[in-house]
Design a protein around this motif. Structure first.
Motif, PDB file in Angstrom:
ATOM      1  N   TYR A   1       2.414   3.696  -5.292  1.00 43.10           N
ATOM      2  CA  TYR A   1       1.128   4.431  -5.852  1.00 43.10           C
ATOM      3  C   TYR A   1       0.391   3.669  -6.661  1.00 43.10           C
ATOM      4  CZ  TYR A   1       4.091   4.384 -10.047  1.00 43.10           C
ATOM      5  OH  TYR A   1       4.841   3.942 -11.139  1.00 43.10           O
TER       6      TYR A   1
ATOM      7  N   GLN B   1       0.789  -1.209  -0.115  1.00 46.92           N
ATOM      8  CA  GLN B   1      -0.102   0.040   0.116  1.00 46.92           C
ATOM      9  C   GLN B   1       0.859   1.134   0.045  1.00 46.92           C
ATOM     10  OE1 GLN B   1      -0.772  -1.024   4.864  1.00 46.92           O
ATOM     11  NE2 GLN B   1      -2.185  -0.150   3.867  1.00 46.92           N
ATOM     12  N   TYR B   2       2.068   1.125   0.216  1.00 51.81           N
ATOM     13  CA  TYR B   2       3.114   2.313   0.243  1.00 51.81           C
ATOM     14  C   TYR B   2       3.453   2.516  -1.364  1.00 51.81           C
ATOM     15  CZ  TYR B   2       3.019   2.094   5.075  1.00 51.81           C
ATOM     16  OH  TYR B   2       2.844   2.072   6.597  1.00 51.81           O
TER      17      TYR B   2
ATOM     18  N   LYS C   1       0.297   6.499   1.003  1.00 46.84           N
ATOM     19  CA  LYS C   1      -0.053   5.360   1.596  1.00 46.84           C
ATOM     20  C   LYS C   1      -1.715   5.098   1.200  1.00 46.84           C
ATOM     21  CE  LYS C   1      -0.941   2.589   5.796  1.00 46.84           C
ATOM     22  NZ  LYS C   1      -0.596   2.432   7.197  1.00 46.84           N
ATOM     23  N   PHE C   2      -1.953   4.066   0.786  1.00 47.04           N
ATOM     24  CA  PHE C   2      -3.346   3.928   0.520  1.00 47.04           C
ATOM     25  C   PHE C   2      -3.881   2.960   1.749  1.00 47.04           C
ATOM     26  CE2 PHE C   2      -2.254   4.031  -3.892  1.00 47.04           C
ATOM     27  CZ  PHE C   2      -3.274   4.730  -4.346  1.00 47.04           C
TER      28      PHE C   2
ATOM     29  N   TYR D   1      -2.744   9.245  -2.564  1.00 52.72           N
ATOM     30  CA  TYR D   1      -1.598   8.726  -2.485  1.00 52.72           C
ATOM     31  C   TYR D   1      -0.556  10.121  -2.509  1.00 52.72           C
ATOM     32  CZ  TYR D   1       2.865   6.378  -2.768  1.00 52.72           C
ATOM     33  OH  TYR D   1       3.961   5.981  -2.659  1.00 52.72           O
TER      34      TYR D   1
ATOM     35  N   HIS E   1       6.410   8.858  -1.755  1.00 52.64           N
ATOM     36  CA  HIS E   1       7.186   7.907  -1.409  1.00 52.64           C
ATOM     37  C   HIS E   1       8.292   7.884  -0.230  1.00 52.64           C
ATOM     38  CE1 HIS E   1       9.663   4.165  -0.629  1.00 52.64           C
ATOM     39  NE2 HIS E   1       8.556   3.431  -0.424  1.00 52.64           N
TER      40      HIS E   1
ATOM     41  N   SER F   1       6.691   7.656   2.986  1.00 50.98           N
ATOM     42  CA  SER F   1       6.391   6.244   3.247  1.00 50.98           C
ATOM     43  C   SER F   1       7.487   5.512   3.757  1.00 50.98           C
ATOM     44  CB  SER F   1       5.991   5.837   1.803  1.00 50.98           C
ATOM     45  OG  SER F   1       5.015   6.492   1.215  1.00 50.98           O
TER      46      SER F   1
END
Length: 512
Positions: free
Chosen positions: A53, A50-51, A311-312, A306, A84, A88
């Protein structure tokens, strides 16, 4: 016929018989294959969470999925990206540490998928203790093309890529990081990495840049889709673009039985690198983003989510198997497996095996086990090794395979229909750094196992009166789609379970 090929055919005795024999032969197979030294552990060096895109899984979900499908080691490689790098890396490190605690039997690395300046993508991973996140961020900030405006093919951007590799080497020498590894991902998906760049990467950091994906992930993208709007195995659906190397033919942009053209073409780009006598190993992996048949889905979020958070949100269970785009991948170990021969079951053991080239690769469980050894002149080596013999020695290659005995993800027990020994002369460094062919390399012997589930089959082939250095590798196929030679996968009509291949890395034979 070229001079190199004439010399190889004459000197290596390629007309010698390939002889099947029972495991009870006087030859000590255990010693030949190093059974007292190596255990072969499957794993995956290219996954997304999830980190990234364009992905959705939690780190622990990737680990759990890989573990459930037999993976022993996994590298987490989220995409380099401005958000990121900003937000992230440290949260990923926290989740990664938690996954390590939860699954102590797995060997896990926190790495990244590097946007290589002037090229495309590569796996990068190393160990740096409590500085892991900081060192990954430093590398990403300094050398990722998304953060350095260095995407286009140009001498300046190629130089930045080499600077990044020298940075990894310098950081290792200074003991700020340990055991960095770089593997080029989906090398010809967009034709963005020229032959001279592969050679430049390898020569700049030969103990770090150890090879490339012989087959990309995203193998499920080839499944037929409704309305004929399917993708292609590995996402190999493109053609030449403004940053592509112009020397690649149109066929190079397709997979062949799921394998990159650089690997699948006998006497092609991979063989041209091996013909130089230098290590260049191949791997395969999942490139997991969204895994076919999974019931997990990503919750709806605004389009800039994102770019704002890095992060999603955690995926949720829909209860419905997902089969359409973007579900193009498999879990680690589910379809693609990179087996590494390790001396000890540890991070260090896997790193040592990867760097040494003790690697064989399979799709869809085509073989349960595979061992290859070469002996001659009183010595023997296995995959990735170098056998040194006197001129005139007979050199014998032995292959042992344990045939599949259980259904794979396609619902059938795969049948290994043929094994090929591929060999070619070692001719030294290429005068032309854009060389993408090794005309002296060919299939020198083929074996067709009599199939019975779980059966062990053993074959040998002797190169007689060896006069010049050479290398040998092995491939295998189920022979279902294109017969016994790899054929281009049809876009939108390529069920990966209906065209299975396995490959080994080479063994070199040096002659003095």
């Amino acid at each position: 016929m070229t001079t190199d090929r004439r010399r190889f055919l004459k000197g290596a005795g390629l007309a010698a018989a390939g002889i099947p024999f029972a495991p009870s032969t006087d030859l000590d197979l255990g010693a030949l294959f190093g059974r007292d030294r190596y255990q072969w552990l499957p794993g995956d060096h290219h996954t997304h969470s999830q980190y990234s895109y364009d992905a959705m899984y939690r780190i622990d979900q990737i680990a759990a999925g890989g573990r459930a499908h037999g993976a022993n080691w996994i590298v987490f490689t989220d995409h380099g990206h401005a958000e990121h790098e900003r937000a992230s890396v440290e949260p990923t490190a926290k989740d990664f540490t938690a996954a390590r605690r939860r699954y102590p039997d797995l060997m896990l690395w926190h790495g990244m998928e590097w946007n290589v300046p002037g090229a495309e993508h590569a796996t990068v991973f190393f160990q740096a203790g409590d500085q892991q996140a900081a060192k990954l961020r430093e590398f990403e900030r300094s050398f990722d093309w998304r953060l350095t405006d260095s995407e286009g093919s140009s001498p300046e951007n190629e130089a930045l890529a080499l600077k990044a590799l020298r940075w990894l080497a310098a950081e290792e020498r200074a003991r700020r990081i340990h055991a960095p590894v770089v593997l080029i991902n989906h090398p010809l998906r967009n034709g963005r990495i020229a032959p001279h760049e592969l050679r430049a990467y390898r020569d700049a950091a030969p103990d770090i840049v150890i090879g490339m994906e012989g087959a990309p992930g995203a193998q499920a993208d080839g499944f037929p889709k409704p309305l004929g709007n399917g993708g292609a195995r590995g996402g190999y659906i493109n053609g030449p673009g403004p940053n592509s190397w112009p020397g690649y033919p149109a066929e190079a942009y397709r997979t062949f039985g799921g394998w990159d053209w650089a690997t699948a073409k006998v006497g092609g780009l991979w063989d041209s690198l091996l013909a130089e006598g230098k290590p260049w190993w191949i791997t395969t992996n999942s490139d997991s983003h969204y895994n076919r048949g999974d019931t997990l889905v990503r919750p709806p979020v605004p389009g800039d989510w994102y770019d704002t958070t890095g992060k999603f949100p955690d995926p949720v269970d829909s209860g419905v198997p997902q089969l359409l785009a973007p579900y193009a991948d498999f879990y680690p170990g589910e379809f693609s497996r990179t087996y590494v021969g390790v001396k000890q079951r540890s991070l260090e053991g896997v790193l040592d095996g990867l760097r040494a080239g003790r690697i064989w690769l399979t799709h869809g469980g085509l073989a349960q086990e595979l061992e290859v050894g070469v002996h001659g002149g009183g010595s023997s080596v296995t995959l990735g090794g170098r056998l040194r013999v006197r001129r005139g020695t007979n050199v014998t290659l032995v292959v042992s395979a344990r045939l599949a005995s259980r259904p794979n993800g396609g619902g059938a027990v795969p049948r290994l229909a043929r094994l090929d020994v591929v060999a070619g002369p070692v001719t030294g460094p290429a005068a032309d750094r854009e060389t993408a062919a090794a005309p002296g390399t060919r299939v020198v012997k083929s074996f067709e196992p009599r199939w019975a589930p779980g059966r062990q089959v053993v074959f040998q082939h002797t190169f007689r009166n060896v006069r010049e250095p050479f290398y040998a590798r092995v491939r295998g196929t189920d022979g279902r789609a294109g017969g016994f030679e790899p054929t281009p996968d049809v876009v939108g009509q390529a069920n990966p379970f209906e065209d299975l291949w396995l490959y080994t890395n080479p063994i070199f034979v040096d002659v003095h």
